[in-house]
Design a protein around this motif. Structure first.
Motif, PDB file in Angstrom:
ATOM      1  N   SER A   3      -5.723   2.495   3.921  1.00  0.00           N
ATOM      2  CA  SER A   3      -4.892   2.635   5.119  1.00  0.00           C
ATOM      3  C   SER A   3      -4.378   1.248   5.524  1.00  0.00           C
ATOM      4  CB  SER A   3      -5.710   3.228   6.263  1.00  0.00           C
ATOM      5  OG  SER A   3      -6.671   2.273   6.707  1.00  0.00           O
ATOM      6  N   LEU A   4      -3.327   1.217   6.347  1.00  0.00           N
ATOM      7  CA  LEU A   4      -2.824  -0.079   6.818  1.00  0.00           C
ATOM      8  C   LEU A   4      -3.910  -0.836   7.585  1.00  0.00           C
ATOM      9  CD1 LEU A   4       0.808   0.730   8.058  1.00  0.00           C
ATOM     10  CD2 LEU A   4       0.055  -0.092   5.813  1.00  0.00           C
ATOM     11  N   GLU A   5      -4.702  -0.112   8.359  1.00  0.00           N
ATOM     12  CA  GLU A   5      -5.758  -0.766   9.145  1.00  0.00           C
ATOM     13  C   GLU A   5      -6.836  -1.343   8.224  1.00  0.00           C
ATOM     14  OE1 GLU A   5      -4.354   2.078  10.031  1.00  0.00           O
ATOM     15  OE2 GLU A   5      -3.482   1.555  11.985  1.00  0.00           O
ATOM     16  N   ASP A   6      -7.240  -0.580   7.202  1.00  0.00           N
ATOM     17  CA  ASP A   6      -8.206  -1.128   6.237  1.00  0.00           C
ATOM     18  C   ASP A   6      -7.600  -2.334   5.509  1.00  0.00           C
ATOM     19  OD1 ASP A   6     -10.470   0.396   6.712  1.00  0.00           O
ATOM     20  OD2 ASP A   6      -9.915   1.957   5.277  1.00  0.00           O
ATOM     21  N   GLY A   7      -6.315  -2.248   5.222  1.00  0.00           N
ATOM     22  CA  GLY A   7      -5.633  -3.387   4.600  1.00  0.00           C
ATOM     23  C   GLY A   7      -5.677  -4.615   5.493  1.00  0.00           C
ATOM     24  N   TYR A  32      -5.004 -16.329  13.155  1.00  0.00           N
ATOM     25  CA  TYR A  32      -4.478 -15.546  12.049  1.00  0.00           C
ATOM     26  C   TYR A  32      -3.378 -14.632  12.567  1.00  0.00           C
ATOM     27  CZ  TYR A  32      -8.979 -16.915  10.033  1.00  0.00           C
ATOM     28  OH  TYR A  32     -10.053 -17.637   9.598  1.00  0.00           O
ATOM     29  N   GLU A  33      -2.305 -14.531  11.794  1.00  0.00           N
ATOM     30  CA  GLU A  33      -1.240 -13.586  12.134  1.00  0.00           C
ATOM     31  C   GLU A  33      -1.249 -12.467  11.114  1.00  0.00           C
ATOM     32  OE1 GLU A  33       2.346 -15.257  14.299  1.00  0.00           O
ATOM     33  OE2 GLU A  33       1.989 -16.756  12.749  1.00  0.00           O
ATOM     34  N   VAL A  34      -1.109 -11.241  11.598  1.00  0.00           N
ATOM     35  CA  VAL A  34      -1.122 -10.067  10.729  1.00  0.00           C
ATOM     36  C   VAL A  34      -0.032  -9.113  11.187  1.00  0.00           C
ATOM     37  CG1 VAL A  34      -2.560  -8.252   9.712  1.00  0.00           C
ATOM     38  CG2 VAL A  34      -3.654 -10.276  10.700  1.00  0.00           C
ATOM     39  N   VAL A  35       0.750  -8.585  10.241  1.00  0.00           N
ATOM     40  CA  VAL A  35       1.671  -7.492  10.575  1.00  0.00           C
ATOM     41  C   VAL A  35       1.330  -6.277   9.728  1.00  0.00           C
ATOM     42  CG1 VAL A  35       3.618  -8.895  11.371  1.00  0.00           C
ATOM     43  CG2 VAL A  35       3.425  -8.322   8.946  1.00  0.00           C
ATOM     44  N   LEU A  36       1.440  -5.108  10.347  1.00  0.00           N
ATOM     45  CA  LEU A  36       1.279  -3.824   9.670  1.00  0.00           C
ATOM     46  C   LEU A  36       2.631  -3.114   9.739  1.00  0.00           C
ATOM     47  CD1 LEU A  36      -1.561  -4.600  11.090  1.00  0.00           C
ATOM     48  CD2 LEU A  36      -2.182  -2.238  10.614  1.00  0.00           C
ATOM     49  N   CYS A  37       3.181  -2.751   8.590  1.00  0.00           N
ATOM     50  CA  CYS A  37       4.518  -2.160   8.543  1.00  0.00           C
ATOM     51  C   CYS A  37       4.443  -0.801   7.844  1.00  0.00           C
ATOM     52  CB  CYS A  37       5.483  -3.070   7.782  1.00  0.00           C
ATOM     53  SG  CYS A  37       5.559  -4.757   8.410  1.00  0.00           S
ATOM     54  N   LEU A  65       0.832  -1.203   0.000  1.00  0.00           N
ATOM     55  CA  LEU A  65       0.000   0.000   0.000  1.00  0.00           C
ATOM     56  C   LEU A  65       0.871   1.260   0.000  1.00  0.00           C
ATOM     57  CD1 LEU A  65      -2.508  -1.229   2.734  1.00  0.00           C
ATOM     58  CD2 LEU A  65      -2.696  -1.463   0.238  1.00  0.00           C
ATOM     59  N   ASP A  66       0.264   2.393  -0.308  1.00  0.00           N
ATOM     60  CA  ASP A  66       0.999   3.659  -0.239  1.00  0.00           C
ATOM     61  C   ASP A  66       1.568   3.872   1.160  1.00  0.00           C
ATOM     62  OD1 ASP A  66       0.409   4.233  -2.879  1.00  0.00           O
ATOM     63  OD2 ASP A  66      -1.414   5.330  -2.386  1.00  0.00           O
ATOM     64  N   ASP A  67       0.827   3.424   2.177  1.00  0.00           N
ATOM     65  CA  ASP A  67       1.243   3.639   3.563  1.00  0.00           C
ATOM     66  C   ASP A  67       2.197   2.573   4.080  1.00  0.00           C
ATOM     67  OD1 ASP A  67      -0.243   5.912   3.698  1.00  0.00           O
ATOM     68  OD2 ASP A  67      -1.878   5.071   4.888  1.00  0.00           O
ATOM     69  N   GLY A  68       2.442   1.523   3.314  1.00  0.00           N
ATOM     70  CA  GLY A  68       3.343   0.470   3.778  1.00  0.00           C
ATOM     71  C   GLY A  68       2.846  -0.913   3.415  1.00  0.00           C
ATOM     72  N   LEU A  69       3.265  -1.884   4.214  1.00  0.00           N
ATOM     73  CA  LEU A  69       2.946  -3.288   3.942  1.00  0.00           C
ATOM     74  C   LEU A  69       1.972  -3.840   4.973  1.00  0.00           C
ATOM     75  CD1 LEU A  69       6.543  -4.775   3.417  1.00  0.00           C
ATOM     76  CD2 LEU A  69       4.800  -4.487   1.640  1.00  0.00           C
ATOM     77  N   VAL A  70       1.054  -4.691   4.513  1.00  0.00           N
ATOM     78  CA  VAL A  70       0.255  -5.521   5.410  1.00  0.00           C
ATOM     79  C   VAL A  70       0.432  -6.962   4.948  1.00  0.00           C
ATOM     80  CG1 VAL A  70      -2.040  -6.057   6.310  1.00  0.00           C
ATOM     81  CG2 VAL A  70      -1.451  -3.695   5.727  1.00  0.00           C
ATOM     82  N   MET A  71       0.770  -7.853   5.870  1.00  0.00           N
ATOM     83  CA  MET A  71       0.957  -9.261   5.511  1.00  0.00           C
ATOM     84  C   MET A  71       0.243 -10.128   6.540  1.00  0.00           C
ATOM     85  SD  MET A  71       4.949  -8.954   4.325  1.00  0.00           S
ATOM     86  CE  MET A  71       5.084 -10.635   3.699  1.00  0.00           C
TER      87      MET A  71
END
Lengths: 259, 259
Positions: free
Chosen positions: A175-179, A201-206, A9-15
């Protein structure tokens, strides 16, 4: 099987990934498939893994061993390739692909004798130095493709069940949160349709300017955030279905009829 | 590829299919995969077909030829098996499965020489006499499973992308019209995710007391009913996504934050 998804995303990574593994229906257990590496202040890597669990486990172990050997040099005297020595994320992907090939070549013949497959697929996200975050999918053959502005998501494992919500909502501008919510919706749709995908589930927001995750979530099925999200999605789906327009031949008294 | 789905409801049958066929990405065309047979006043059959297009075409042609030979007898003097002579829907499924096997055996060797597959899969719905409507999935091997109260839907072809809406909403108690809307939503999710599934969509609604469809729809992408349904579903999906609850760490000012 498993299901992992990454968003650039523009704001970073979500995985994100599920944690279910299975070898047949009677050998089901829970393993993390999200691995974080921070081998220096100028870099971080998040690796999602799908495929043969022994292959992915050995790939992760070899990556860690290579990092321990920080003073290693190859035969020519150059510093050995590790996640600490590569200069670009595409080089990190090539390195992971090479390690994956080595492990598959080692165990492949014995596995194929019993009809099993050694293949593994990875999603690698991260940053090195001043480069912006990037996201790559590493095939079992060791080559890789990247997420782009037009295709901001990558999936591995049991990817079809959760694809329609990604096609509908995955935009670079999220946004990272929406992602993160989108990844969880995609995971839930998959888990609902397929027994081999399940929480936690594992989630990271970067965030794009960070050298690592700002949030690292591990949501089991009783987690209040996950329960609230699943119930809200379920309600929204039901509303969407119940408000579909009536066909022309339906009587106006029908619940769905338009006036 | 293709995607077909059938629902066995308390009120009757709903069966639907897309019309896209492809042999590689540069040979894409449109063929009906929904075939209606009404060989007598006491029976009707709806056949949905997925797999090798030449196989499914020849199976349908053979079924029609067998029906033309209404005075045929087999070597033992018994009336030849056709859709007009079978007494139960499971016998009709066994007959279609046998015809499918014969066609596959005829063309299989030549196809396998060039790496192609002769397999075809079918969904057969219909009624015979006083039996209630039934719905069966016929495998390429000729055997068949049936829809049940617990599993009121059957899918063939590219089935994964459209499964989550079926898992969520497919109930025996749905009206035929709600069943048709559900099939169309499932088809749309699939077409969105996969180029090899596309309109026109064909849908039949068969009330439980009828000997055939009460409605037979063919909806191309400009059809007002399909456009209205797709837009409504899209809006409903967006509302569902936008109203997902915020994570605990998000600022209350965020669009999704609860108060």
């Amino acid at each position: 099987m498993t299901y992992c998804v990454g968003l650039l995303l523009d704001d970073g990574l979500v995985m994100a990934s599920d944690s279910r593994t299975n070898a047949g229906v009677d050998h089901i257990s829970s393993y993390s498939k999200l691995h974080l590496f921070q081998p220096g202040p100028d870099r971080y890597f998040v690796l999602l893994a799908a495929g043969n669990l022994a292959t992915t486990r050995e790939v992760v172990d070899r990556i860690r061993r290579d990092l321990d050997r920080t003073t290693g040099f190859d035969a020519g005297g150059a510093p050995a390739e590790t996640l600490a020595t590569v200069h670009y994320l595409f080089e990190a992907a090539r390195y992971v692909g090479r390690v994956s090939r080595e492990v598959q070549l080692l165990h492949g013949p014995a596995l194929r004798e019993v009809g099993a497959a050694p293949e593994a697929t990875f999603i690698l996200g991260g940053r090195i130095g001043h480069e912006p975050p990037a996201l790559l999918l590493i095939y079992p053959q060791g080559n890789a493709i990247a997420a782009t502005p037009e295709t901001p998501y990558l999936q591995i494992g049991e990817s079809k069940f959760g694809k329609s919500s990604l096609d509908r909502f995955a935009r670079r501008s999220l946004s990272l949160e929406d992602g993160a919510r989108l990844c969880l919706v995609s995971l839930e749709s998959t888990a609902r349709a397929n027994l081999t995908v399940a929480p936690p589930y594992e989630v990271v927001l970067c965030p794009k300017d960070w050298m690592g995750p700002s949030q690292r979530l591990r949501l089991d099925e009783r987690d209040p955030d996950l329960v609230a999200l699943t119930e809200s999605w379920e309600t929204g789906q039901r509303r969407a279905f119940e408000s579909l327009p009536a066909f022309a031949w339906e009587a106006p008294a029908g619940g769905n009829a338009a006036t």
